[in-house]
Design an enzyme around this catalytic site. Structure first.
Site, PDB file in Angstrom:
ATOM      1  N   GLY A   1       0.815  -1.200   0.000  1.00  0.00           N
ATOM      2  CA  GLY A   1       0.000   0.000   0.000  1.00  0.00           C
ATOM      3  C   GLY A   1       0.851   1.253   0.000  1.00  0.00           C
ATOM      4  O   GLY A   1       2.076   1.192   0.143  1.00  0.00           O
TER       5      GLY A   1
ATOM      6  N   GLY B   1       2.046   5.308   1.173  1.00  0.00           N
ATOM      7  CA  GLY B   1       2.157   6.190   2.320  1.00  0.00           C
ATOM      8  C   GLY B   1       2.952   5.626   3.478  1.00  0.00           C
ATOM      9  O   GLY B   1       3.613   4.594   3.385  1.00  0.00           O
TER      10      GLY B   1
ATOM     11  N   LEU C   1       3.894  -2.249   2.615  1.00  0.00           N
ATOM     12  CA  LEU C   1       3.355  -1.522   3.761  1.00  0.00           C
ATOM     13  C   LEU C   1       2.931  -2.501   4.852  1.00  0.00           C
ATOM     14  O   LEU C   1       3.099  -2.224   6.049  1.00  0.00           O
ATOM     15  CB  LEU C   1       2.169  -0.661   3.324  1.00  0.00           C
ATOM     16  CG  LEU C   1       1.467   0.145   4.415  1.00  0.00           C
ATOM     17  CD1 LEU C   1       2.414   1.127   5.086  1.00  0.00           C
ATOM     18  CD2 LEU C   1       0.247   0.868   3.849  1.00  0.00           C
TER      19      LEU C   1
ATOM     20  N   GLY D   1       9.551   3.386   0.347  1.00  0.00           N
ATOM     21  CA  GLY D   1       9.828   4.721   0.841  1.00  0.00           C
ATOM     22  C   GLY D   1      10.191   4.731   2.309  1.00  0.00           C
ATOM     23  O   GLY D   1      10.699   5.722   2.828  1.00  0.00           O
ATOM     24  N   TYR D   2       9.926   3.605   2.987  1.00  0.00           N
ATOM     25  CA  TYR D   2      10.212   3.449   4.415  1.00  0.00           C
ATOM     26  C   TYR D   2      10.922   2.122   4.624  1.00  0.00           C
ATOM     27  O   TYR D   2      10.829   1.214   3.793  1.00  0.00           O
ATOM     28  CB  TYR D   2       8.910   3.488   5.234  1.00  0.00           C
ATOM     29  CG  TYR D   2       8.212   4.820   5.160  1.00  0.00           C
ATOM     30  CD1 TYR D   2       8.389   5.770   6.157  1.00  0.00           C
ATOM     31  CD2 TYR D   2       7.392   5.143   4.076  1.00  0.00           C
ATOM     32  CE1 TYR D   2       7.762   7.009   6.086  1.00  0.00           C
ATOM     33  CE2 TYR D   2       6.769   6.380   3.992  1.00  0.00           C
ATOM     34  CZ  TYR D   2       6.956   7.301   5.002  1.00  0.00           C
ATOM     35  OH  TYR D   2       6.354   8.529   4.929  1.00  0.00           O
TER      36      TYR D   2
ATOM     37  N   ASP E   1       5.248 -10.994  -5.751  1.00  0.00           N
ATOM     38  CA  ASP E   1       4.428 -11.341  -6.916  1.00  0.00           C
ATOM     39  C   ASP E   1       5.024 -10.816  -8.215  1.00  0.00           C
ATOM     40  O   ASP E   1       4.513 -11.126  -9.293  1.00  0.00           O
ATOM     41  CB  ASP E   1       3.019 -10.765  -6.743  1.00  0.00           C
ATOM     42  CG  ASP E   1       3.029  -9.247  -6.645  1.00  0.00           C
ATOM     43  OD1 ASP E   1       2.626  -8.582  -7.602  1.00  0.00           O
ATOM     44  OD2 ASP E   1       3.472  -8.732  -5.611  1.00  0.00           O
TER      45      ASP E   1
END
Length: 357
Positions: A218, A220, A247, A290-291, A333
């Protein structure tokens, strides 16, 4: 093609030629190094509210086909390329990229020196950018004034449960921004999948009597999700085999008392070498990161590091020592990308089988 401009938050402007929608757009700008699979990238919910810079010099020459969607609703904000090709050589291509972007109101800009742009973005932390008609003072004022939402998961997660039926194991999939490649892999293994909204409580999952639970990828920051999500993970992992990715991996780490930090530069591509710790085997995997999980924060009596990125040393996989639960930062995947780690889905189902016995 009409002249348009890509403007960056640091005051830089790039002149190019428009394709796709004529809309003015603003989003976080990121670089994607995939050689192939632009359709999968553009339709991936991970890129919600982001403008995607492709390092592959020519984009558009395989068209759009119905087998390569990662989501039906496309939430990326823009496409930046060196060269746009309007010729489809793919026999499955029923639609060209220009028309597809128009249908989804996504602007594109071509003729940009994406090598120079990539170097600039790699030197900076995350920036906002806009695709506009004029690079005047007003456009930059609008760019600086725009506040991007931190509620991406709430905007992309399903609002109601839905099934992806099969005759095998009963799997509950928590949707934080689901890519359809995950559904395709589970369907290949004949799983009966029930996709649930991200704010699903543990008792709702137990009531479905699942054999296993998957936490999807996901967009964010994992810190922007409510604490109820972490509590659900803590309760479910004790009872039901769990597999998390992207995420979901970051949330799995937070739920088990590890910390997550923002990377200086995001990693998006399908060419990332990753080492499996226990075997020293090197795999290549598709990554949209991003994290990352802070390795110093991992409680080793609780979690075991299973995969490490060979480029920057970030934690790419963890496993719980007491429960049949594990996670990976990358996308096993593929979609697009290598299939080196696709067997992780089978490993998850082996945990499911063992738990049932």
């Amino acid at each position: 093609m009409t002249t348009r401009y890509l403007i960056l938050e640091d005051g830089t402007s790039y002149k190019g030629k428009a394709f796709g929608a004529e809309a003015t757009t603003t989003g976080e700008i990121i670089v994607n190094s995939n050689m192939l699979g632009y359709q999968e990238v553009i339709t991936n919910q991970i890129y919600h509210n982001q403008i995607i810079v492709f390092t592959q010099p020519s984009i558009g020459n395989t068209g759009i086909n119905h087998k390569s969607f990662e989501a039906i609703v496309t939430n990326s904000k823009g496409v930046v390329v060196k060269e746009y090709s309007n010729i489809s050589t793919n026999r499955l291509g029923n639609l060209n990229l220009d028309l597809f972007l128009k249908q989804h109101n996504i602007p594109g800009i071509a003729g940009i020196d994406t090598r120079e742009l990539t170097r600039r973005l790699n030197r900076k932390q995350t920036m906002k950018a806009s695709i506009v008609d004029m690079d005047d003072e007003h456009a930059f004022d609008q760019l600086h004034a725009t506040v991007l939402t931190n509620q991406q998961v709430n905007q992309v997660s399903t609002k109601a449960p839905f099934p992806n039926t099969g005759d095998g194991y009963n799997i509950v999939l928590i949707d934080f921004g689901l890519k359809y490649g995950i559904l395709r892999k589970l369907a290949d293994l004949d799983c009966n999948v029930i996709v649930m909204p991200f704010e699903t409580y543990s008792q709702e999952i137990f009531d479905l009597d699942p054999d296993g639970v998957v936490l999807s990828t996901g967009p964010g920051s994992p810190r922007d999700l409510p604490d109820s999500v972490l509590q659900m993970i803590r309760e479910v992992q004790k009872e039901i085999p769990m597999f998390a990715m992207g995420l979901g991996h970051e949330l799995f780490a937070l739920a088990n008392d590890a910390n997550v930090y923002k990377l200086d530069g995001e990693h998006h591509g399908s060419n990332h070498p990753i080492r499996q710790v226990i075997t020293n085997q090197i795999i290549y995997a598709s990554q949209s990161e991003g994290y990352a999980v802070d390795p110093k924060s991992i409680i080793h009596d609780q979690l075991l590091i299973t995969y490490v990125d060979l480029v920057n040393g970030t934690v790419q996989g963890i496993r719980h020592r007491d429960y049949p639960a594990f996670s990976v930062q990358f996308s096993p995947d593929g979609g697009p990308g290598p299939q080196d780690s696709a067997d992780l889905f089978e490993e998850f189902l082996e945990n499911v089988s063992s738990q049932r016995r």
